[in-house]
Design a protein around this motif. Structure first.
Motif, PDB file in Angstrom:
ATOM      1  N   VAL A   5     -14.183 139.818 -42.774  1.00 43.11           N
ATOM      2  CA  VAL A   5     -13.499 140.766 -41.272  1.00 43.11           C
ATOM      3  C   VAL A   5     -13.904 142.125 -42.157  1.00 43.11           C
ATOM      4  O   VAL A   5     -14.404 142.539 -42.882  1.00 43.11           O
ATOM      5  N   ASP A   6     -14.869 142.321 -40.646  1.00 42.56           N
ATOM      6  CA  ASP A   6     -15.092 143.928 -40.860  1.00 42.56           C
ATOM      7  C   ASP A   6     -14.483 144.508 -41.851  1.00 42.56           C
ATOM      8  O   ASP A   6     -13.215 145.318 -40.419  1.00 42.56           O
ATOM      9  N   GLY A   7     -14.324 145.863 -41.891  1.00 43.56           N
ATOM     10  CA  GLY A   7     -13.217 146.486 -42.634  1.00 43.56           C
ATOM     11  C   GLY A   7     -13.302 147.873 -42.053  1.00 43.56           C
ATOM     12  O   GLY A   7     -12.605 148.903 -42.705  1.00 43.56           O
ATOM     13  N   LEU A   8     -14.270 148.475 -41.814  1.00 49.12           N
ATOM     14  CA  LEU A   8     -14.531 149.458 -41.350  1.00 49.12           C
ATOM     15  C   LEU A   8     -13.751 149.763 -39.469  1.00 49.12           C
ATOM     16  O   LEU A   8     -14.048 148.840 -38.964  1.00 49.12           O
ATOM     17  N   GLY A   9     -13.506 150.758 -39.428  1.00 46.41           N
ATOM     18  CA  GLY A   9     -13.055 151.564 -38.282  1.00 46.41           C
ATOM     19  C   GLY A   9     -11.259 151.813 -38.297  1.00 46.41           C
ATOM     20  O   GLY A   9     -10.828 151.854 -39.382  1.00 46.41           O
ATOM     21  N   ALA A  10     -10.693 152.009 -37.282  1.00 43.65           N
ATOM     22  CA  ALA A  10      -9.407 152.142 -37.510  1.00 43.65           C
ATOM     23  C   ALA A  10      -8.437 151.727 -38.196  1.00 43.65           C
ATOM     24  O   ALA A  10      -8.766 149.992 -38.107  1.00 43.65           O
TER      25      ALA A  10
END
Length: 195
Positions: A168-173
């Protein structure tokens, strides 16, 4: 639900672990918290671990495994748990398998949070500045990320081979990442699992 959350320093594992564990009604079990509790409580395992920690050495697998086994044996873990920070070696993967097998259980899923290394360095430098950690320099942080990548690659491959791994992409809100994790877990549960 028995989950494992992996990810590099600065990827937001602690934040996500708390939210996901609450969502599934299971405790978030962090090896850092286990170490601190055993050391503060002056347990026999805590005293042994402290000797290594004070010498700047890694705590041996057998001590770490015993602490995790003790924690997973507590009543709040009967219905499941979310592990953060363990296992970190293939030997610890084997030890965790054995702990779970004794209880007739197995991991349901492993979530690997990924993030751009430069963004992680930026986050960790900012955190170091806010917390007054002068030792957390760009070079030190990049070294920690390299060590993590080297440790994690074999574990990710092992769990991917078992069809348990969701990346899972861990960057973001925070909410955005949590939704990605839940979607990944839903897609994993639709796949047949091999152990």
């Amino acid at each position: 639900m028995r989950l494992l959350l992996m990810g590099p320093p600065g990827a937001g594992k602690g934040t996500q672990a708390a939210a996901i564990a609450e969502r599934f009604g299971v405790p978030a079990v962090s090896t850092g918290d286990i170490f601190r509790a055993n050391v503060a409580g002056l347990t026999p395992l805590g005293r042994t671990a402290r000797r290594f920690m004070d010498a700047g050495e890694y705590v041996p697998d057998e001590v770490t495994n015993a602490m995790v086994a003790d924690r997973l044996a507590e009543a709040d873990c009967d219905a499941g748990f979310l592990l953060d920070g363990y296992p970190r070696t293939l030997q610890q993967v084997t030890a965790l398998d054995e702990m779970l097998e004794r209880d007739g259980a197995a991991l349901d899923a492993v979530v690997l949070l990924e993030a751009d290394p430069d963004e992680l360095v930026r986050r960790l430098l900012l955190r170091a500045q806010q917390q007054g950690r002068a030792d957390d320099t760009d070079a030190v942080i990049r070294r920690r990320l390299d060590v993590y990548a080297g440790e994690t690659a074999p574990l990710a491959a092992e769990y991917d081979g078992r069809r348990l791994l969701a990346t899972v992409d861990g960057l973001g809100a925070v909410d955005e990442v949590a939704q990605r994790i839940l979607a990944a877990l839903a897609s994993l549960s639709a796949r047949p699992v091999s152990r």
